[in-house]
Design a protein around this motif. Structure first.
Motif, PDB file in Angstrom:
ATOM      1  N   TRP A 278       0.832  -1.192   0.000  1.00  0.00           N
ATOM      2  CA  TRP A 278       0.000   0.000   0.000  1.00  0.00           C
ATOM      3  C   TRP A 278       0.873   1.250   0.000  1.00  0.00           C
ATOM      4  O   TRP A 278       1.616   1.499   0.941  1.00  0.00           O
ATOM      5  N   PHE A 279       0.763   2.042  -1.068  1.00  0.00           N
ATOM      6  CA  PHE A 279       1.493   3.293  -1.217  1.00  0.00           C
ATOM      7  C   PHE A 279       0.599   4.446  -0.772  1.00  0.00           C
ATOM      8  O   PHE A 279      -0.488   4.628  -1.310  1.00  0.00           O
ATOM      9  N   THR A 280       1.093   5.227   0.203  1.00  0.00           N
ATOM     10  CA  THR A 280       0.288   6.296   0.790  1.00  0.00           C
ATOM     11  C   THR A 280       1.182   7.371   1.388  1.00  0.00           C
ATOM     12  O   THR A 280       2.394   7.200   1.481  1.00  0.00           O
ATOM     13  N   VAL A 281       0.558   8.456   1.812  1.00  0.00           N
ATOM     14  CA  VAL A 281       1.252   9.492   2.579  1.00  0.00           C
ATOM     15  C   VAL A 281       0.732   9.531   4.017  1.00  0.00           C
ATOM     16  O   VAL A 281       1.136  10.377   4.798  1.00  0.00           O
ATOM     17  N   MET A 282      -0.126   8.575   4.358  1.00  0.00           N
ATOM     18  CA  MET A 282      -0.754   8.535   5.678  1.00  0.00           C
ATOM     19  C   MET A 282       0.088   7.718   6.652  1.00  0.00           C
ATOM     20  O   MET A 282       0.088   6.494   6.586  1.00  0.00           O
ATOM     21  N   GLY A 283       0.765   8.394   7.550  1.00  0.00           N
ATOM     22  CA  GLY A 283       1.623   7.716   8.518  1.00  0.00           C
ATOM     23  C   GLY A 283       1.088   7.787   9.926  1.00  0.00           C
ATOM     24  O   GLY A 283       1.846   8.005  10.871  1.00  0.00           O
ATOM     25  N   ASN A 284      -0.222   7.577  10.078  1.00  0.00           N
ATOM     26  CA  ASN A 284      -0.815   7.682  11.411  1.00  0.00           C
ATOM     27  C   ASN A 284      -1.362   6.335  11.889  1.00  0.00           C
ATOM     28  O   ASN A 284      -1.324   5.338  11.173  1.00  0.00           O
ATOM     29  N   VAL A 285      -1.853   6.313  13.100  1.00  0.00           N
ATOM     30  CA  VAL A 285      -2.367   5.091  13.725  1.00  0.00           C
ATOM     31  C   VAL A 285      -3.515   4.503  12.914  1.00  0.00           C
ATOM     32  O   VAL A 285      -3.629   3.277  12.785  1.00  0.00           O
ATOM     33  N   ASN A 286      -4.355   5.352  12.348  1.00  0.00           N
ATOM     34  CA  ASN A 286      -5.489   4.860  11.574  1.00  0.00           C
ATOM     35  C   ASN A 286      -5.026   4.094  10.337  1.00  0.00           C
ATOM     36  O   ASN A 286      -5.654   3.111   9.948  1.00  0.00           O
ATOM     37  N   ALA A 287      -3.940   4.529   9.723  1.00  0.00           N
ATOM     38  CA  ALA A 287      -3.399   3.817   8.562  1.00  0.00           C
ATOM     39  C   ALA A 287      -2.930   2.425   8.964  1.00  0.00           C
ATOM     40  O   ALA A 287      -3.128   1.452   8.221  1.00  0.00           O
ATOM     41  N   VAL A 288      -2.319   2.315  10.119  1.00  0.00           N
ATOM     42  CA  VAL A 288      -1.880   0.999  10.612  1.00  0.00           C
ATOM     43  C   VAL A 288      -3.092   0.094  10.804  1.00  0.00           C
ATOM     44  O   VAL A 288      -3.072  -1.079  10.414  1.00  0.00           O
TER      45      VAL A 288
ATOM     46  N   GLU B  24       7.012   9.978  -0.723  1.00  0.00           N
ATOM     47  CA  GLU B  24       7.421  11.383  -0.675  1.00  0.00           C
ATOM     48  C   GLU B  24       7.939  11.794   0.704  1.00  0.00           C
ATOM     49  O   GLU B  24       7.689  12.905   1.167  1.00  0.00           O
ATOM     50  N   ASN B  25       8.641  10.859   1.343  1.00  0.00           N
ATOM     51  CA  ASN B  25       9.215  11.095   2.672  1.00  0.00           C
ATOM     52  C   ASN B  25       8.189  11.536   3.706  1.00  0.00           C
ATOM     53  O   ASN B  25       8.494  12.310   4.618  1.00  0.00           O
ATOM     54  N   SER B  26       6.978  11.025   3.586  1.00  0.00           N
ATOM     55  CA  SER B  26       5.932  11.353   4.560  1.00  0.00           C
ATOM     56  C   SER B  26       6.326  10.819   5.928  1.00  0.00           C
ATOM     57  O   SER B  26       6.873   9.713   6.029  1.00  0.00           O
ATOM     58  N   PRO B  27       6.034  11.567   6.962  1.00  0.00           N
ATOM     59  CA  PRO B  27       6.456  11.140   8.305  1.00  0.00           C
ATOM     60  C   PRO B  27       5.575  10.034   8.872  1.00  0.00           C
ATOM     61  O   PRO B  27       4.401   9.910   8.522  1.00  0.00           O
ATOM     62  N   LEU B  28       6.159   9.252   9.751  1.00  0.00           N
ATOM     63  CA  LEU B  28       5.442   8.229  10.501  1.00  0.00           C
ATOM     64  C   LEU B  28       5.300   8.721  11.927  1.00  0.00           C
ATOM     65  O   LEU B  28       6.299   9.002  12.600  1.00  0.00           O
ATOM     66  N   ASP B  29       4.052   8.829  12.385  1.00  0.00           N
ATOM     67  CA  ASP B  29       3.802   9.246  13.761  1.00  0.00           C
ATOM     68  C   ASP B  29       4.405   8.246  14.739  1.00  0.00           C
ATOM     69  O   ASP B  29       4.427   7.039  14.480  1.00  0.00           O
ATOM     70  N   LYS B  30       4.861   8.748  15.875  1.00  0.00           N
ATOM     71  CA  LYS B  30       5.432   7.907  16.928  1.00  0.00           C
ATOM     72  C   LYS B  30       4.419   6.856  17.391  1.00  0.00           C
ATOM     73  O   LYS B  30       4.757   5.683  17.555  1.00  0.00           O
ATOM     74  N   ASP B  31       3.167   7.262  17.585  1.00  0.00           N
ATOM     75  CA  ASP B  31       2.121   6.327  18.015  1.00  0.00           C
ATOM     76  C   ASP B  31       1.864   5.265  16.958  1.00  0.00           C
ATOM     77  O   ASP B  31       1.591   4.113  17.282  1.00  0.00           O
ATOM     78  N   ALA B  32       1.947   5.660  15.680  1.00  0.00           N
ATOM     79  CA  ALA B  32       1.735   4.702  14.590  1.00  0.00           C
ATOM     80  C   ALA B  32       2.851   3.658  14.567  1.00  0.00           C
ATOM     81  O   ALA B  32       2.597   2.474  14.335  1.00  0.00           O
TER      82      ALA B  32
ATOM     83  N   ASN C 149       4.556  -4.192   8.513  1.00  0.00           N
ATOM     84  CA  ASN C 149       5.740  -3.656   7.844  1.00  0.00           C
ATOM     85  C   ASN C 149       5.448  -2.232   7.389  1.00  0.00           C
ATOM     86  O   ASN C 149       4.414  -1.981   6.761  1.00  0.00           O
ATOM     87  N   ILE C 150       6.354  -1.316   7.696  1.00  0.00           N
ATOM     88  CA  ILE C 150       6.230   0.057   7.201  1.00  0.00           C
ATOM     89  C   ILE C 150       7.567   0.456   6.612  1.00  0.00           C
ATOM     90  O   ILE C 150       8.613   0.289   7.242  1.00  0.00           O
ATOM     91  N   LEU C 151       7.494   0.972   5.386  1.00  0.00           N
ATOM     92  CA  LEU C 151       8.691   1.396   4.675  1.00  0.00           C
ATOM     93  C   LEU C 151       8.526   2.831   4.220  1.00  0.00           C
ATOM     94  O   LEU C 151       7.420   3.381   4.239  1.00  0.00           O
ATOM     95  N   SER C 152       9.629   3.420   3.771  1.00  0.00           N
ATOM     96  CA  SER C 152       9.614   4.817   3.364  1.00  0.00           C
ATOM     97  C   SER C 152      10.378   5.002   2.065  1.00  0.00           C
ATOM     98  O   SER C 152      11.334   4.268   1.778  1.00  0.00           O
ATOM     99  N   SER C 153       9.958   6.030   1.299  1.00  0.00           N
ATOM    100  CA  SER C 153      10.632   6.377   0.056  1.00  0.00           C
ATOM    101  C   SER C 153      10.450   7.862  -0.224  1.00  0.00           C
ATOM    102  O   SER C 153       9.446   8.457   0.170  1.00  0.00           O
ATOM    103  N   ALA C 154      11.411   8.442  -0.927  1.00  0.00           N
ATOM    104  CA  ALA C 154      11.292   9.829  -1.370  1.00  0.00           C
ATOM    105  C   ALA C 154      10.428   9.921  -2.623  1.00  0.00           C
ATOM    106  O   ALA C 154       9.921  10.990  -2.960  1.00  0.00           O
ATOM    107  N   GLU C 155      10.224   8.796  -3.299  1.00  0.00           N
ATOM    108  CA  GLU C 155       9.468   8.796  -4.552  1.00  0.00           C
ATOM    109  C   GLU C 155       7.966   8.901  -4.310  1.00  0.00           C
ATOM    110  O   GLU C 155       7.476   8.587  -3.235  1.00  0.00           O
ATOM    111  N   ASP C 156       7.245   9.295  -5.367  1.00  0.00           N
ATOM    112  CA  ASP C 156       5.789   9.407  -5.268  1.00  0.00           C
ATOM    113  C   ASP C 156       5.133   8.044  -5.514  1.00  0.00           C
ATOM    114  O   ASP C 156       5.767   7.102  -6.002  1.00  0.00           O
TER     115      ASP C 156
END
Length: 108
Positions: free
Chosen positions: A46-56, A71-79, A89-96
């Motif tokens: 799942w590719f998204t910019v949503m890095g919050n608990v609800n996304a998890v 797009e280097n979207s942040p991941l919340d500490k709670d998430a 699994n949560i991963l990150s990328s600078a790409e869109d």
């Protein structure tokens, strides 16, 4: 192909490596959580910019192979804590999302 292999081929960085051997069967792009919940399939990356608990929570309900924050979207500490608890699994990328999903399609 599993999420660890996908991460290496797409140059993704693990923010939470819960189950790297989880098989990736497809991909899904979206940020409207209710829509993702009703359309994402088991094993999707799942590719998204949503890095919050609800996304998890949505990833757990949809049984996604991973969340990829684009797009280097942040991941919340709670998430992050919830992802560790739930084994997501949560991963990150600078790409869109478009670029990453096109690359994933070529791999699968």
């Amino acid at each position: 192909m599993n999420i660890k292999e996908i991460s290496e081929k797409l140059g993704l960085e693990f923010l939470n490596e819960a189950e790297p051997s989880k098989e990736v069967k497809g991909g899904y792009c979206g940020d409207l959580l209710s829509f993702v919940m009703s359309h994402a399939k088991c094993g999707d990356c799942w590719f998204t910019v949503m890095g919050n608990v609800n996304a998890v929570a949505v990833a757990v309900l949809s049984d996604c192979a991973a969340i990829v924050l684009c797009e280097n979207s942040p991941l919340d500490k709670d998430a992050l804590e919830k992802a560790k608890e739930q084994g997501v699994n949560i991963l990150s990328s600078a790409e869109d999302a478009f670029s990453l999903s096109a690359k994933l399609s070529g791999l699968l």
